[in-house]
Write a protein that holds these residues in place. Structure first.
Motif, short mmCIF file in Angstrom:
data_model
loop_
_atom_site.label_atom_id
_atom_site.label_comp_id
_atom_site.label_asym_id
_atom_site.label_seq_id
_atom_site.Cartn_x
_atom_site.Cartn_y
_atom_site.Cartn_z
N HIS A 7 0.84 -1.21 0.00
CA HIS A 7 0.00 0.00 0.00
C HIS A 7 0.87 1.26 0.00
O HIS A 7 0.66 2.19 -0.79
CB HIS A 7 -0.91 0.03 1.23
CG HIS A 7 -2.09 -0.88 1.16
ND1 HIS A 7 -2.08 -2.16 1.64
CD2 HIS A 7 -3.34 -0.67 0.67
CE1 HIS A 7 -3.27 -2.71 1.45
NE2 HIS A 7 -4.06 -1.83 0.86
N ALA A 8 1.85 1.27 0.90
CA ALA A 8 2.73 2.44 1.01
C ALA A 8 3.54 2.64 -0.26
O ALA A 8 3.69 3.78 -0.74
CB ALA A 8 3.66 2.27 2.22
N GLU A 9 4.03 1.53 -0.82
CA GLU A 9 4.85 1.62 -2.03
C GLU A 9 4.05 2.18 -3.20
O GLU A 9 4.53 3.08 -3.92
CB GLU A 9 5.40 0.23 -2.38
CG GLU A 9 6.25 0.21 -3.64
CD GLU A 9 6.79 -1.17 -3.96
OE1 GLU A 9 7.37 -1.33 -5.05
OE2 GLU A 9 6.62 -2.09 -3.13
N ILE A 10 2.84 1.67 -3.40
CA ILE A 10 2.04 2.12 -4.54
C ILE A 10 1.56 3.56 -4.34
O ILE A 10 1.54 4.36 -5.28
CB ILE A 10 0.84 1.18 -4.77
CG1 ILE A 10 1.34 -0.24 -5.08
CG2 ILE A 10 -0.04 1.69 -5.91
CD1 ILE A 10 2.36 -0.32 -6.21
N HIS A 11 1.21 3.90 -3.11
CA HIS A 11 0.83 5.28 -2.80
C HIS A 11 1.97 6.24 -3.16
O HIS A 11 1.75 7.27 -3.82
CB HIS A 11 0.48 5.39 -1.32
CG HIS A 11 0.17 6.77 -0.86
ND1 HIS A 11 -0.95 7.47 -1.26
CD2 HIS A 11 0.84 7.61 -0.01
CE1 HIS A 11 -0.96 8.67 -0.70
NE2 HIS A 11 0.11 8.78 0.07
N LEU A 26 -10.84 6.52 -12.95
CA LEU A 26 -9.95 5.42 -13.31
C LEU A 26 -10.76 4.19 -13.67
O LEU A 26 -11.59 3.72 -12.89
CB LEU A 26 -9.01 5.08 -12.14
CG LEU A 26 -8.29 6.21 -11.42
CD1 LEU A 26 -7.38 5.65 -10.32
CD2 LEU A 26 -7.51 7.08 -12.38
N LEU A 27 -10.47 3.64 -14.84
CA LEU A 27 -11.08 2.39 -15.27
C LEU A 27 -10.04 1.30 -15.08
O LEU A 27 -8.99 1.30 -15.74
CB LEU A 27 -11.50 2.47 -16.74
CG LEU A 27 -12.19 1.24 -17.32
CD1 LEU A 27 -13.56 1.03 -16.67
CD2 LEU A 27 -12.33 1.37 -18.84
N LEU A 43 -6.11 0.02 -5.11
CA LEU A 43 -6.72 1.28 -5.52
C LEU A 43 -7.98 1.58 -4.70
O LEU A 43 -8.24 2.74 -4.35
CB LEU A 43 -7.04 1.25 -7.01
CG LEU A 43 -5.83 1.18 -7.94
CD1 LEU A 43 -6.27 1.11 -9.41
CD2 LEU A 43 -4.88 2.36 -7.74
N LEU A 44 -8.76 0.55 -4.39
CA LEU A 44 -9.94 0.76 -3.55
C LEU A 44 -9.53 1.22 -2.16
O LEU A 44 -10.18 2.10 -1.55
CB LEU A 44 -10.76 -0.52 -3.46
CG LEU A 44 -11.57 -0.89 -4.72
CD1 LEU A 44 -12.10 -2.32 -4.60
CD2 LEU A 44 -12.73 0.09 -4.92
#
Length: 324
Positions: A7-11, A26-27, A43-44
């Protein structure tokens, strides 16, 4: 919500790479496999921080007996997550990797256009990047092919394809799905060794891990990332050089200035010629086409090529290469 290292990495990745801003539509392409489930869950979970409007899209290729059940599975997930769901079904079953990929992007773009989504988000990982690099390397390619999946690329004037997981490996997405008990749909075609990419995934990568480097996926993905920056620089430099060396003559015949091109390194000469041929040829130029045009930079006067695909011919006249 449990906040994990991924989560932290993608954020941080989304913010540092400016992949998309707050309040965007975003699709998210969800096949039901582990990578796409990891993506949509992330993403959710990040949605409250970014205020995105998320939707799920699924593409049914109709090439498996269980493809309709797969689509219903993803639709049920979208319903449980209170997320809009869009389904595109192939009218004619697609039977190979290339045609499936092309149809899938066309289908996703169509959904995004109709429902006004600015971004299409896919779950490509560092593992996909490593596999694509190896696949293209064995087919024969330059640095452009080896950069192997970019973080973003435009699909048309209004829609951008984004891949936020390019620093996450497939083993990490599997662990993430297990941690959150996400119901992975097992795609039987992923085990079919008829497909070259599956052989790379199932046979070559494990062999390289065991016999050469356990971190081969991450290292190859890092190589692709380094090449991405270098290719962008070379393409921009070649573009400026092409503009400097090009003129339009009578009847719109393209002229290339040989003295200007002689002064630059071979790598830039090739890139300029490739950019020129991309605008002329009906299909992407290969190495032979590029070299055939490049050698005219230093060829004797009146030298000329045989016809390129589509009929174009290049000829040396003094300081110029004329392409007609």
């Amino acid at each position: 919500m449990t906040w994990t290292a991924i989560h932290a990495e993608i954020h941080c990745t989304i913010r540092a790479r400016h992949l998309f801003a707050r309040n965007q539509k975003l699709l998210v392409a969800v096949s039901g496999g582990q990578d796409s489930l990891c993506l949509i869950k992330l993403l959710l979970d990040l949605q409250p921080k970014w205020k995105w409007s998320l939707a799920i899209a699924h593409c049914d290729h109709c090439w498996r007996e269980d493809s309709q059940a797969n689509a219903h599975h993803v639709e049920n997930l979208a319903h449980n997550w209170h997320t809009p769901f869009y389904l595109e079904t192939a009218t004619n079953p697609v039977k190979n990797e290339a045609s499936a990929r092309n149809w899938r992007y066309q289908a996703l773009t169509k959904i995004a256009e109709v429902h006004n989504y600015q971004y299409i988000v896919t779950g490509h990982t560092a593992s996909d990047r490593a596999e694509t690099l190896l696949y293209n390397l064995m087919r024969g390619t330059g640095a452009d092919g080896l950069q192997a999946l970019t973080w973003q690329r435009p699909l048309n004037e209004n829609i951008i394809l984004v891949r936020p997981l390019l620093e996450v490996t497939r083993s990490q997405t599997e662990q993430f799905c297990q941690e959150f008990n996400l119901p992975i749909w097992q795609d039987s075609t992923n085990q079919n060794l008829q497909y070259a990419r599956n052989r790379i995934r199932q046979e070559l990568i494990p062999y390289l891990k065991e016999n050469f480097n356990p971190q081969v996926e991450s290292n190859l993905a890092q190589t692709a990332e380094l090449l991405l920056a270098e290719v962008e620089y070379l393409e921009q430099t070649a573009h400026q050089l092409r503009l400097e060396a090009s003129e339009k003559g009578e009847n719109d015949i393209l002229q290339l200035n040989r003295p200007i091109l002689k002064r630059v390194p071979l790598a830039l000469q090739r890139r300029v010629m490739r950019q020129v041929l991309q605008k002329i040829l009906p299909d992407a130029p290969n190495f032979e086409h590029i070299e055939k045009l490049r050698v005219l930079i230093t060829a004797p006067n009146r030298s000329q090529t045989d016809p390129f695909p589509g009929g174009a011919i290049a000829q040396v006249q003094g300081d110029w290469i004329f392409i007609s």
